[in-house]
Design a protein around this motif. Structure first.
Motif, short mmCIF file in Angstrom:
data_model
loop_
_atom_site.label_atom_id
_atom_site.label_comp_id
_atom_site.label_asym_id
_atom_site.label_seq_id
_atom_site.Cartn_x
_atom_site.Cartn_y
_atom_site.Cartn_z
N VAL A 11 117.16 80.19 35.71
CA VAL A 11 117.03 79.19 34.63
C VAL A 11 117.88 79.62 33.44
O VAL A 11 118.62 78.82 32.87
N LYS A 34 116.70 74.44 36.56
CA LYS A 34 116.05 73.89 35.38
C LYS A 34 114.55 73.92 35.66
O LYS A 34 114.10 73.43 36.71
N ASN A 67 121.44 78.81 33.67
CA ASN A 67 121.71 77.38 33.78
C ASN A 67 122.07 76.96 35.22
O ASN A 67 122.90 76.09 35.43
N ALA A 112 120.10 72.59 37.90
CA ALA A 112 120.55 72.22 36.57
C ALA A 112 121.81 71.34 36.63
O ALA A 112 122.13 70.64 35.69
#
Length: 148
Positions: free
Chosen positions: A51, A57, A54, A69
């Motif tokens: 997370v 998500k 990136n 993401a």
């Protein structure tokens, strides 16, 4: 011979699993851990690293979990490996050794750079397609593909 640490292999498997199962709802960590035969707590730090990078998500709430993401074809295997390597880079057993620092370390560093460069050409989409072709997941039933 597999050159990646187990943590990196788990990260690749987790991201590919999320890519395959995150529609229409995010993938719950518990479901992901079950498919990877791991306790949910074991995956949590790994997922948080992804997370922060990136790649995944996090979605909060009772129907929360994890989703990509960005598009799976825009996430390279090398990016996933780097994300979890960075978070586990502090080796408590590391100590200074001139031979390692000046000779062995640079050689292995060059080889690692070449290895990661090769992984740049592999995407999560490639891994997902291979999993679908080989039907390695128990729930690999034909379903609509919404990738653009």
């Amino acid at each position: 011979m597999i050159l990646l640490a187990r943590r990196s292999l788990l990260a690749l498997a987790a991201v590919a699993d999320v890519a395959l199962h995150a529609r229409p709802q995010p993938v719950a960590a518990k479901a992901l851990a079950g498919r990877l035969d791991l306790p949910p707590r074991h995956l949590e730090t790994l997922l948080q690293s992804l997370v922060r990078a990136n790649i995944l998500k996090g979605v909060r709430g009772p129907r929360g979990g994890y989703e990509l993401a960005r598009e799976r074809r825009r996430i390279s295997a090398a990016e996933v490996v780097r994300a979890v390597m960075t978070d586990s880079a502090d080796d408590p057993e590391a100590h200074e050794n001139r031979f390692i620092d000046q000779i062995v370390g640079p050689i292995v560093e060059r080889a690692g750079t070449a290895f990661l460069a090769e992984l740049e050409g592999v995407t999560i989409d490639d891994i997902c397609q291979s999993a679908s072709e080989k039907q390695v997941l128990s729930d690999d039933l034909p379903r609509p593909d919404f990738t653009i």
